[in-house]
Design an enzyme around this catalytic site. Structure first.
Site, PDB file in Angstrom:
ATOM      1  N   PHE A 144       1.516   4.905   0.946  1.00 40.61           N
ATOM      2  CA  PHE A 144       1.089   5.934   1.892  1.00 40.61           C
ATOM      3  C   PHE A 144       1.725   7.265   1.522  1.00 40.61           C
ATOM      4  O   PHE A 144       2.848   7.312   1.015  1.00 40.61           O
ATOM      5  CB  PHE A 144       1.513   5.562   3.314  1.00 40.61           C
ATOM      6  CG  PHE A 144       0.688   4.462   3.931  1.00 40.61           C
ATOM      7  CD1 PHE A 144      -0.389   4.752   4.753  1.00 40.61           C
ATOM      8  CD2 PHE A 144       1.002   3.128   3.688  1.00 40.61           C
ATOM      9  CE1 PHE A 144      -1.146   3.746   5.322  1.00 40.61           C
ATOM     10  CE2 PHE A 144       0.249   2.111   4.246  1.00 40.61           C
ATOM     11  CZ  PHE A 144      -0.828   2.412   5.072  1.00 40.61           C
ATOM     12  N   THR A 201       0.849  -1.181   0.000  1.00 38.30           N
ATOM     13  CA  THR A 201       0.000   0.000   0.000  1.00 38.30           C
ATOM     14  C   THR A 201       0.884   1.229   0.000  1.00 38.30           C
ATOM     15  O   THR A 201       1.859   1.318   0.755  1.00 38.30           O
ATOM     16  CB  THR A 201      -0.932   0.031   1.229  1.00 38.30           C
ATOM     17  OG1 THR A 201      -1.919  -0.994   1.093  1.00 38.30           O
ATOM     18  CG2 THR A 201      -1.641   1.371   1.347  1.00 38.30           C
TER      19      THR A 201
END
Length: 277
Positions: free
Chosen positions: A172, A170
């Protein structure tokens, strides 16, 4: 000590990312992404760490908040996502009937869920699901969340790494109110910006010509409708390069001629993880 705000509860992947980004920071949870962005706006010396996209399931859905608050992007960070099935201390995998987690985590573990005939229940976040399972003390219920969530809420890891695909990441963003950009050196940079085009035929096609002419690589170009509108769109864009690079400057100047609204969100070093993906 700096403050870092994140959306979710302790044990969330955003919590893990925040600690990895700055282990000395005071990490503070927020109930919603809106609250997170508000904290970043009202507390200029703080940072917020928010998930922007996932390698497998795509955008997280914070674009409207990026457009609304226009906080500066200081850095990107890629967090490895490893999902685990967490149950009460007295439970076993064969006891589990119901599984709780964020919609994306459930989607990313769909093969395991189907194989074990589990009933899915969507919740706001992964760590919050772990906290709920801990409080229910029902061995038929489990959560999909991080190892940190298991440690935080006293749960048992029934099965590690249950995600469909390994190497899940993911992305960020580290954001804040104060404007800062790194000095232009021999590094790989990303310039992130948003824009809204003037209403005229072929506006997008014409506006992007400057990037091709100057040899500037766009790595992200996504459109989103403005609030309460289906005929007015803004675009979020990332490009390879520093805004002080002459090629980038010329490209953005050309783009600006076609824009009704233009805003630089940040200039930051490209994560080393990009070259490993």
């Amino acid at each position: 000590m700096k403050k870092i705000y994140f959306q979710g509860t302790y044990g969330a992947y955003s919590h893990i990312a925040s600690k990895n980004i700055d282990e000395d920071a005071e990490v503070i949870p927020c109930k919603t992404f809106d609250e997170c962005f508000e904290k970043g706006t009202s507390d200029p010396d703080s940072r917020i760490v928010v998930p922007e996209s996932n390698r497998i399931t795509g955008n997280i859905g914070i674009e409207y908040l990026i457009f609304k608050y226009r906080l500066n992007i200081y850095a990107e960070y890629f967090q490895k996502i490893e999902h685990n099935l967490l149950g009460t201390p007295d439970s076993d995998l064969r006891d589990i009937k119901d599984v709780y987690s964020h919609a994306q985590a459930l989607s990313q573990c769909s093969n395991f869920i189907k194989k074990n005939n589990l009933i899915e229940h969507v919740r706001a976040d992964t760590a919050g699901s772990a906290e709920m399972v801990s409080s229910l003390k029902d061995k038929s219920k489990a959560a999909i969340a991080s190892v940190l969530s298991a440690e935080t809420y006293g749960l048992k890891i029934l099965k590690n790494n249950i995600e469909n695909e390994k190497g899940n990441l993911t992305r960020f963003l580290v954001m804040g109110k104060n404007i800062y950009q790194p000095e232009f050196k021999e590094e790989k940079y990303i310039t992130s910006f948003l824009f809204k085009l003037k209403s005229k035929p072929a506006a997008l096609y014409q506006s992007l010509g400057g990037f091709a002419i100057n040899g500037v690589n766009l790595t992200k170009l996504q459109s989103y409708p403005e609030k309460n509108s289906f005929d007015s769109y803004f675009f979020l864009c990332d490009l390879d390069g520093h805004i002080e690079d002459t090629k980038v400057q010329k490209s953005l100047e050309e783009l600006g001629l076609h824009c009704e609204d233009f805003h630089v969100l940040g200039v930051f070093e490209a994560s080393k993880t990009r070259s490993k993906k």
